[in-house]
Motif scaffolding. Sequence first.
Motif, PDB file in Angstrom:
ATOM      1  N   MET A 180      -6.652 -13.712   2.911  1.00 23.50           N
ATOM      2  CA  MET A 180      -6.962 -12.889   4.078  1.00 23.50           C
ATOM      3  C   MET A 180      -6.544 -11.428   3.584  1.00 23.50           C
ATOM      4  SD  MET A 180      -5.916 -14.601   7.525  1.00 23.50           S
ATOM      5  CE  MET A 180      -4.526 -15.683   7.027  1.00 23.50           C
ATOM      6  N   TRP A 183      -8.813 -10.205   0.993  1.00 22.57           N
ATOM      7  CA  TRP A 183     -10.250 -10.166   1.729  1.00 22.57           C
ATOM      8  C   TRP A 183     -10.217  -8.405   2.250  1.00 22.57           C
ATOM      9  CZ3 TRP A 183     -14.460 -12.750   0.577  1.00 22.57           C
ATOM     10  CH2 TRP A 183     -15.623 -12.465   1.222  1.00 22.57           C
ATOM     11  N   ASP A 184      -9.329  -8.189   2.980  1.00 19.37           N
ATOM     12  CA  ASP A 184      -9.193  -6.895   3.522  1.00 19.37           C
ATOM     13  C   ASP A 184      -9.291  -5.780   2.611  1.00 19.37           C
ATOM     14  OD1 ASP A 184      -8.855  -8.154   5.805  1.00 19.37           O
ATOM     15  OD2 ASP A 184      -6.639  -8.007   5.925  1.00 19.37           O
ATOM     16  N   ARG A 185      -9.236  -5.900   1.340  1.00 18.94           N
ATOM     17  CA  ARG A 185      -9.286  -4.954   0.149  1.00 18.94           C
ATOM     18  C   ARG A 185     -10.525  -4.818  -0.339  1.00 18.94           C
ATOM     19  NH1 ARG A 185      -2.948  -5.622  -2.538  1.00 18.94           N
ATOM     20  NH2 ARG A 185      -2.075  -5.200  -0.683  1.00 18.94           N
ATOM     21  N   ARG A 191     -16.868  -7.276   3.805  1.00 25.40           N
ATOM     22  CA  ARG A 191     -15.665  -7.809   4.747  1.00 25.40           C
ATOM     23  C   ARG A 191     -16.305  -7.657   6.223  1.00 25.40           C
ATOM     24  NH1 ARG A 191     -12.714  -3.639   5.874  1.00 25.40           N
ATOM     25  NH2 ARG A 191     -13.117  -2.227   4.247  1.00 25.40           N
ATOM     26  N   PRO A 194     -15.425 -11.873   8.523  1.00 29.57           N
ATOM     27  CA  PRO A 194     -14.088 -11.863   8.478  1.00 29.57           C
ATOM     28  C   PRO A 194     -13.019 -12.791   7.635  1.00 29.57           C
ATOM     29  CG  PRO A 194     -15.241 -12.329  10.722  1.00 29.57           C
ATOM     30  CD  PRO A 194     -16.225 -12.446   9.730  1.00 29.57           C
ATOM     31  N   GLY A 195     -12.173 -12.064   6.921  1.00 26.76           N
ATOM     32  CA  GLY A 195     -11.264 -12.716   6.144  1.00 26.76           C
ATOM     33  C   GLY A 195     -10.690 -14.000   6.706  1.00 26.76           C
ATOM     34  N   HIS A 349      -0.322 -13.972   9.793  1.00 26.18           N
ATOM     35  CA  HIS A 349      -1.026 -12.785   9.594  1.00 26.18           C
ATOM     36  C   HIS A 349      -1.262 -12.025  10.787  1.00 26.18           C
ATOM     37  CE1 HIS A 349      -4.584 -10.258   8.173  1.00 26.18           C
ATOM     38  NE2 HIS A 349      -3.880 -10.161   7.141  1.00 26.18           N
ATOM     39  N   LYS A 353       0.860  -8.408  12.261  1.00 27.04           N
ATOM     40  CA  LYS A 353      -0.015  -7.122  12.911  1.00 27.04           C
ATOM     41  C   LYS A 353       0.530  -6.605  14.063  1.00 27.04           C
ATOM     42  CE  LYS A 353      -4.263  -7.686  10.362  1.00 27.04           C
ATOM     43  NZ  LYS A 353      -5.814  -7.961  10.714  1.00 27.04           N
TER      44      LYS A 353
END
Length: 507
Positions: A180, A183-185, A191, A194-195, A349, A353
């Motif tokens: 995850m 994947w966000d990078r 992207r 969704p990761g 995760h 956040k």
Amino acid sequence: MSPPALPWRTLRADLSASVVVFLVALPLCVGIAVASGVPAELGLVTGIVGGLVVGFMPGSSMQVSGPAAGLTVLVAEAVDRYGIAGLGTIVLVAGLLQIGLGLLRLGRWFRAITVAVVQGMLAGIGLLLIAGQLYVLAGVAAPHTGPGKFTGLPGLVGEVATSTPARVSLAVGVATIAVMVGWDRLPGRLRTVPGALVAVVAAAGVTAALGLPVDTIEVEGLLAAMQPSLGHWGTLADVGVLATIATFTLVASAESLFSAAAVDRLHQGPRTDFDRELVAQGTGNTICGLLGALPMTAVIVRSSANVRAGARTKASRVLHGLWLLLFAAAAPGLIGLMPLPALAAVLVHAGVKLLPLRALPQLWREHRGEAAVLAVTALAILTTDMFTGVLVGLGLAVVKTAWETSHVRVTVHDAALGDAGPGPVEVAITGNATFLRLPTILTTLNDLPADRTVRLDLRGLRHVDHACRTALDTWIETHNRNAGVSVHVVAPRPAEDDRPRTVDATD
């Protein structure tokens, strides 16, 4: 005659956005349900109601509703105490209260809750969520109490060190988090998927291919998981149930409306009507309570994904609910392939956040009082419960605000007037004179010479409450009892005259 191009482009944009939101919502709905101690299908039910019911209603056009990570701890505690049937009644009554608050046009007043309390509430929830899911990552039963989740961490470390299945389960969870984060990078186009979904699917594939000893979700079926009920009204005689309902109402409403304010900043479309949005959220929760499902809020993760995916109307959030319904009806068996540590990783995760990691340092530098409110709210939630923690935070915020708005300054100037002897002592009081600052004011006045005339300048006062006015009058009367001295008060200017007036308090 062909249809206009703009409606087709709008529909195409909404259709594409709905698929993205569906892919974001799917693992979250399932993971939140499992973490809350209810069948995974109930999370999908709440997501479906959030799309097909709340999605149609007026209020906000872009934000998406469904089960929220911020309510996971509350729901798990309610299920432990009152069971799934009791949870349905709590959600039902909380939804009715939300509808009532919206109809009374009280939705806008939720914006009066200080951001520090909301951030502290989310931080406390996030920390509890992370601590609880660490046990699931290792395939170990988590303690039921908030403090127990933290005090049990040393034992969890020992369990992982001595148990091979625990290490395997933890490895699957950590790998899911790594996917995850990585994947966000990636570039923006990749992207689009969704990761969280990619990570869970990858974990399910690896677990099945290698035959890893990892727990997966137990699937009951959508209809079997639901327990429709008109409510168990006898439980409302329990004070604990009433407190839980009040907490659900406050937290769900605040989270939804703060999410609406945040989403409004992300797009240029119509602004949210807070009262109508509260009615919509209440309607959704009422239906979820009747169906025995999880409570819902507007969720910033799904809502921001909806905006970023190019949604233009509320059709995208309605369609996302339709895709959830089709998935739950056509492919429920796929849910059973999801490893529990992978879903726990998704929630860890999400919990991270919720923590104000970026906002807290700046808040500490610029508004230390607000940072203290945030920290105390989070700590109170961790050590007591959600309802108590929020009340403590709100109480501290009110005290802090009252203290800050009651600033008062008392200055004393004592000058001699040559051959005529000492002149009057000049005293000026400026700011807001409230009972909170009364000790400061009286200490300064009582230290003045008792045998000297005093000129008391009150023109700089913006507010004087009854306690301060009474104390000032009493001090003036006491000072004037000494022969040959008096207090001359320079009062604020009256509305009909712009010139200051001098009043001899001895008259």
